[in-house]
Structure formats: structure tokens, C-alpha cells
Scaffold this motif. Sequence first.
Motif, PDB file in Angstrom:
ATOM      1  N   ALA A 164      18.614 -31.000 -52.960  1.00  0.00           N
ATOM      2  CA  ALA A 164      17.767 -32.035 -53.544  1.00  0.00           C
ATOM      3  C   ALA A 164      16.658 -31.379 -54.365  1.00  0.00           C
ATOM      4  O   ALA A 164      16.308 -30.218 -54.165  1.00  0.00           O
ATOM      5  N   ASP A 165      16.099 -32.140 -55.295  1.00  0.00           N
ATOM      6  CA  ASP A 165      14.945 -31.647 -56.052  1.00  0.00           C
ATOM      7  C   ASP A 165      13.669 -31.861 -55.231  1.00  0.00           C
ATOM      8  O   ASP A 165      13.712 -32.349 -54.091  1.00  0.00           O
ATOM      9  N   GLU A 166      12.516 -31.487 -55.809  1.00  0.00           N
ATOM     10  CA  GLU A 166      11.272 -31.570 -55.043  1.00  0.00           C
ATOM     11  C   GLU A 166      10.850 -33.006 -54.749  1.00  0.00           C
ATOM     12  O   GLU A 166      10.000 -33.243 -53.884  1.00  0.00           O
ATOM     13  N   ASP A 167      11.455 -33.973 -55.427  1.00  0.00           N
ATOM     14  CA  ASP A 167      11.168 -35.376 -55.144  1.00  0.00           C
ATOM     15  C   ASP A 167      12.085 -35.950 -54.070  1.00  0.00           C
ATOM     16  O   ASP A 167      11.983 -37.134 -53.724  1.00  0.00           O
ATOM     17  N   GLY A 168      12.997 -35.105 -53.552  1.00  0.00           N
ATOM     18  CA  GLY A 168      13.861 -35.539 -52.464  1.00  0.00           C
ATOM     19  C   GLY A 168      15.133 -36.219 -52.895  1.00  0.00           C
ATOM     20  O   GLY A 168      15.772 -36.898 -52.078  1.00  0.00           O
ATOM     21  N   PHE A 169      15.531 -36.057 -54.165  1.00  0.00           N
ATOM     22  CA  PHE A 169      16.735 -36.714 -54.664  1.00  0.00           C
ATOM     23  C   PHE A 169      17.770 -35.701 -55.140  1.00  0.00           C
ATOM     24  O   PHE A 169      17.432 -34.684 -55.753  1.00  0.00           O
ATOM     25  N   TYR A 170      19.038 -36.010 -54.866  1.00  0.00           N
ATOM     26  CA  TYR A 170      20.139 -35.260 -55.451  1.00  0.00           C
ATOM     27  C   TYR A 170      20.461 -35.858 -56.817  1.00  0.00           C
ATOM     28  O   TYR A 170      20.135 -37.029 -57.093  1.00  0.00           O
ATOM     29  N   ASP A 171      21.141 -35.084 -57.640  1.00  0.00           N
ATOM     30  CA  ASP A 171      21.429 -35.566 -58.990  1.00  0.00           C
ATOM     31  C   ASP A 171      22.215 -36.876 -58.986  1.00  0.00           C
ATOM     32  O   ASP A 171      21.993 -37.749 -59.820  1.00  0.00           O
ATOM     33  N   THR A 172      23.114 -37.051 -58.002  1.00  0.00           N
ATOM     34  CA  THR A 172      23.940 -38.258 -57.951  1.00  0.00           C
ATOM     35  C   THR A 172      23.141 -39.513 -57.633  1.00  0.00           C
ATOM     36  O   THR A 172      23.649 -40.625 -57.810  1.00  0.00           O
ATOM     37  N   GLN A 173      21.912 -39.352 -57.164  1.00  0.00           N
ATOM     38  CA  GLN A 173      21.103 -40.515 -56.804  1.00  0.00           C
ATOM     39  C   GLN A 173      20.321 -41.093 -57.974  1.00  0.00           C
ATOM     40  O   GLN A 173      19.685 -42.142 -57.834  1.00  0.00           O
ATOM     41  N   TYR A 174      20.387 -40.436 -59.136  1.00  0.00           N
ATOM     42  CA  TYR A 174      19.608 -40.906 -60.273  1.00  0.00           C
ATOM     43  C   TYR A 174      20.315 -41.967 -61.107  1.00  0.00           C
ATOM     44  O   TYR A 174      19.703 -42.602 -61.954  1.00  0.00           O
TER      45      TYR A 174
END
Length: 302
Positions: A164-174
Motif C-alpha cells: 500500500a502507499d502511505e495513504d493506506g491504499f493499493y493501486d487497485t483501490q483507486y
Amino acid sequence: MTDVTTPGTPVSAAQLEREADITRRVLESFDGCADPRLRQVLQSLVRHLHAFVREVRLTEREWDTGIEFLTRTGHITDERRQEFILLSDVLGASMQTVAVNNEAYGDATEATVFGPFFVENSPEIAQGGDLSFGAAGQPCWVEGTVTDTAGKPVPGARIEVWEADEDGFYDTQYGDERVAARAHLFTDAEGRYRFWGLTPTPYPIPHDGPVGGLLEATGRSPMRASHLHFMVSAPALRTLVTHIFVSGDELLDSDSVFGVRESLVKDFHEQPPGTPAPDGRDLGDRSWSRVRFDIVLAPGGS
């Protein structure tokens, strides 16, 4: 004569026999199954499911609620979100299956849960490459070796990494087509690997669906301890699915999917701005971290 299936719930012998007869008849319905493994799995499932219903004296309203919960779990699941994996994870079924299928072998690296965010066909990066592809977060230098349990280096092992990125999201969640914070690379002739990623941070599993409702209703947190995913494969060796976790993370003892193993907790050493990078990369005035993860693969596989 009576028996008690739950405290304070007497059940007559006649009623118990009626319930047992239902289980027997369902079990016998699978006797003709030509596949012995399928027969074993289904009959065991029936035994345990019926025992659960009888033990808790499940009400019809509760059964309907369970069916509705699973229906909503199916409806929210699509090619980008796997709510059933989340359900398996928070019930510990994923981790139990990992344990059953990855028996300890010498000093082989411990496995842990796969999670719902792996994607096939990740981009390949070279040794020392950067898998962040623009994802937000503190740069992290990751290095190590891949060996077998005899200590022999494993050249050409495929290492899949995602986080996950520093905001807590994986790329697939965007919800767009970005590919970020995931890639694969191959070990060199000495079994070594190195790459730039992101310093892991804690994040919640998706909790806006049925599984989140389950956690809220039971007073459990959706938070996962900070981690970096690995899947490592090589011919004639057992494929390893694992994470590494950040030493000192306050969530290590309460990871929502029970994935933490002590052997997988690593020191991510903070590097102040201006510290030279191992590969000479110019990081400007940014701080960064570094971690070493030496991977040992058990025998097995094709």
C-alpha cells in the motif's frame, strides 16, 4: 433422557436423534461421489456445519441473516475487490490454511496470508529498480538473498512485491488504471536482490462492506500492521507467500488478519536526509529507510 448442547438448553434424546438422522442422510448422499477427495471434503464440511448448527441451536432468523450476509459479500465482490478473501482473513481461515499447507522445514522462511490485493502480470524491474511508480510514501531500500535450506543461493528466483502507499491504499483501490507500488524482479547469479519500495505504514482493510460491518459489530479493528508483501518462486522449491513487518509497530499484536509472525518482523532503519543511498540515488532532502530480508525456500514445487 436429555442432553445439553448449550448451557441452559436441554434437548430431548428423541430430538437429538432426529437431528443426527438428518446429518446421516446428508452424509450418505455423497457416498457415491467418484472423487474420494471431494467426498472427504464435503462429508467433513457437512459434519462440522451440522455440528455448529446444533451446538449453538441456530435460529432460522440467524440462518437467514447469515445467508443475507454472504449474499451481500458476493454482490460487493468484483474483479478489483475480493470480499470473500477479506472474510476468510478476518476469521483466521486464511492463516490456518497457510499453516496447514506450509509445514515448518528447517530454517525456511515462514509464510503468511496472501491477501486480496495481488495482481497478475505486474511490471518487471531490474535489480535496484523502483517499484513505487509514483506512489506516495517514504523511499525504502530493500535487499537480501534467496537461498534453499542447505544455504545454496537460488539464482533467477522470481520475487513479486506489492504494498500500500502511505495513504493506506493499493493501486487497485483507486478505481483507475494505475499500476503502482507493485512489481517483480529476479535474483542475480548469487541469489541476491535489491530494489526501492516504500516504507510500509499501517492501514485498514476495506471496511465499508459486510466484513467491515462484522468487525464493527464484534468490536474489532480493521487495522493491519505495517507490511510489505512478497511471493517468491523457483523451480523445485516451495513457492513462498509472505510479508515482512515493521519492528516497533504498535499493531503487531492486533493485526486484523492474524498474519504477523515473529520471524517476519524486521528492523526498518530510518536514514536522515542527506544520507547517501546504497546505489547513489539522489534523494534530495528526503529521509528514507532500509531493510534486509534474507529469504529461505523449502523444497517442493515443480
